[in-house]
Design a protein around this motif. Sequence first.
Motif, short mmCIF file in Angstrom:
data_model
loop_
_atom_site.label_atom_id
_atom_site.label_comp_id
_atom_site.label_asym_id
_atom_site.label_seq_id
_atom_site.Cartn_x
_atom_site.Cartn_y
_atom_site.Cartn_z
N PRO A 186 0.78 -1.24 0.00
CA PRO A 186 0.00 0.00 0.00
C PRO A 186 0.81 1.29 0.00
O PRO A 186 0.25 2.36 0.23
N SER A 187 2.10 1.20 -0.25
CA SER A 187 2.92 2.42 -0.27
C SER A 187 4.06 2.27 -1.26
O SER A 187 4.63 1.18 -1.41
N ASN A 188 4.35 3.36 -1.95
CA ASN A 188 5.46 3.35 -2.91
C ASN A 188 6.77 3.84 -2.31
O ASN A 188 7.80 3.84 -2.97
N ASP A 189 6.70 4.28 -1.06
CA ASP A 189 7.92 4.72 -0.38
C ASP A 189 7.99 4.02 0.98
O ASP A 189 7.31 3.02 1.20
N GLU A 190 8.78 4.51 1.87
CA GLU A 190 8.94 3.87 3.18
C GLU A 190 7.97 4.41 4.21
O GLU A 190 8.08 4.11 5.39
N LYS A 191 6.98 5.18 3.79
CA LYS A 191 6.00 5.74 4.71
C LYS A 191 4.74 4.89 4.72
O LYS A 191 4.19 4.56 3.67
N SER A 192 4.30 4.56 5.91
CA SER A 192 3.10 3.73 6.04
C SER A 192 1.85 4.53 5.69
O SER A 192 1.76 5.73 5.98
N PRO A 193 0.87 3.89 5.05
CA PRO A 193 -0.41 4.58 4.79
C PRO A 193 -1.13 4.85 6.11
O PRO A 193 -0.88 4.19 7.12
N TYR A 194 -2.00 5.83 6.11
CA TYR A 194 -2.71 6.17 7.35
C TYR A 194 -4.16 6.54 7.03
O TYR A 194 -4.53 6.78 5.87
N VAL A 195 -4.96 6.55 8.08
CA VAL A 195 -6.38 6.87 7.97
C VAL A 195 -6.62 8.32 8.37
O VAL A 195 -6.05 8.81 9.35
N GLY A 222 -2.80 7.03 13.14
CA GLY A 222 -3.72 6.18 12.39
C GLY A 222 -3.07 5.40 11.27
O GLY A 222 -3.66 5.22 10.21
N THR A 223 -1.87 4.89 11.48
CA THR A 223 -1.11 4.23 10.42
C THR A 223 -1.39 2.73 10.35
O THR A 223 -1.61 2.06 11.36
N PHE A 224 -1.37 2.20 9.11
CA PHE A 224 -1.30 0.76 8.85
C PHE A 224 0.16 0.46 8.55
O PHE A 224 0.63 0.71 7.43
N ASN A 225 0.87 -0.05 9.53
CA ASN A 225 2.32 -0.21 9.37
C ASN A 225 2.65 -1.16 8.22
O ASN A 225 1.97 -2.15 7.98
N LEU A 226 3.75 -0.84 7.53
CA LEU A 226 4.16 -1.63 6.36
C LEU A 226 4.50 -3.07 6.70
O LEU A 226 4.47 -3.94 5.83
N MET A 227 4.82 -3.37 7.96
CA MET A 227 5.26 -4.72 8.31
C MET A 227 4.13 -5.75 8.17
O MET A 227 4.38 -6.95 8.18
N TYR A 228 2.88 -5.29 8.05
CA TYR A 228 1.76 -6.21 7.89
C TYR A 228 1.48 -6.55 6.42
O TYR A 228 0.51 -7.23 6.11
N TYR A 229 2.34 -6.07 5.54
CA TYR A 229 2.18 -6.29 4.10
C TYR A 229 3.47 -6.84 3.52
O TYR A 229 4.55 -6.60 4.06
N PRO A 230 3.41 -7.58 2.40
CA PRO A 230 2.19 -7.98 1.69
C PRO A 230 1.49 -9.15 2.36
O PRO A 230 2.10 -9.89 3.14
N TYR A 231 0.23 -9.31 2.02
CA TYR A 231 -0.57 -10.43 2.51
C TYR A 231 -0.49 -11.56 1.49
O TYR A 231 -0.61 -11.33 0.28
N TYR A 232 -0.29 -12.80 1.97
CA TYR A 232 -0.05 -13.93 1.07
C TYR A 232 -1.23 -14.89 0.95
O TYR A 232 -1.11 -15.91 0.28
N GLY A 233 -2.33 -14.61 1.58
CA GLY A 233 -3.50 -15.48 1.46
C GLY A 233 -3.78 -16.25 2.73
O GLY A 233 -2.89 -16.50 3.55
N LYS A 234 -5.03 -16.65 2.87
CA LYS A 234 -5.48 -17.30 4.10
C LYS A 234 -4.81 -18.63 4.35
O LYS A 234 -4.50 -18.99 5.49
N ARG A 235 -4.55 -19.42 3.29
CA ARG A 235 -3.96 -20.74 3.47
C ARG A 235 -2.45 -20.65 3.69
O ARG A 235 -1.87 -21.44 4.42
N ALA A 236 -1.82 -19.69 3.03
CA ALA A 236 -0.37 -19.56 3.17
C ALA A 236 0.01 -18.86 4.47
O ALA A 236 1.04 -19.14 5.06
N GLN A 237 -0.84 -17.95 4.91
CA GLN A 237 -0.54 -17.14 6.10
C GLN A 237 -1.69 -17.33 7.09
O GLN A 237 -2.52 -16.46 7.29
#
Length: 291
Positions: A186-195, A222-237
């Motif tokens: 969700p980000s093109n740089d090192e900054k986490s997206p926020y609400v 209100g940040t969604f930290n980058l460490m929670y991405y990318p998501y690999y799917g319910k069965r893989a993760q």
Amino acid sequence: MAKDDEKKESGEWKEFFWNPRTHELLGRTASSWGLILLFYLVFYTFLAGMFCLTMYVMLLTLDDYKPTWQDRLATPGMMIRPKSDPLEIVYNLEKTESWDSYIQALDNFLAPYNDSQQAMKNDACIPDQYFIQEDSGEVRNNPKRSCQFNRTMLGSCSGLEDRTYGYQEGKPCVLIKLNRVIGLRPSNDEKSPYVSCSVEKGQKTAQTNETSAAVEYFPPNGTFNLMYYPYYGKRAQVNYSQPLVAVKFTDLSFNTDFNVECRIKSSSDFKISERDKFAGRVNFKLRINKV
């Protein structure tokens, strides 16, 4: 004559059903019936075999951990908790039963985020960077690990400091989450997206985003930290915990309708469409009544 005609017709029908002279049933002999039944047996067996073969070949192209074809949205959807239909949070401050369902919904939703469960299932990751776990060629890196999202990160909206999540005080908390999208960064740089949330009374903005003291965010900003991405799917993760942002409304007038809109802010090219009210944003009504 009429009776003779009726007898003749009745005899013809009986003879058509079973002719004792030619031993024909419904106009066909036993060998004729055997050949036609054999034909349809072979024909439908062939069709069933073709269907099974086609399904088998198609299943070979599917990946158990990732969709072969992914109709990925340009912008992830956003939703709130507690959720109702329609999207509105309306309650009476002096009537416990009017807001108790919201408390129960938040308790149930946050139960998997308890610190003890997160420490047992997930890793303490390095913040502000993607947690990438790529496969090594044909070797699957599964199951993939997940980062901890501890309930205590939600501060006064965690339900630990205040079991009523601020509803009893007229300062309700609302949880914001982004829908899971496999492979999303969700980000093109090192900054986490926020609400960023705005609260409107009629056409006039009463409180605005992070610069206003009337709205508080947890985690901070209100940040969604980058460490929670990318998501690999319910069965893989399997132990993946979606990151959350808690929004606490601290200065709302009673007996007044407020329209709240929360949006995702990111360096990625998230397009907010006016046609899709859940793509990268969510709108809901908030009202606190008091006699």
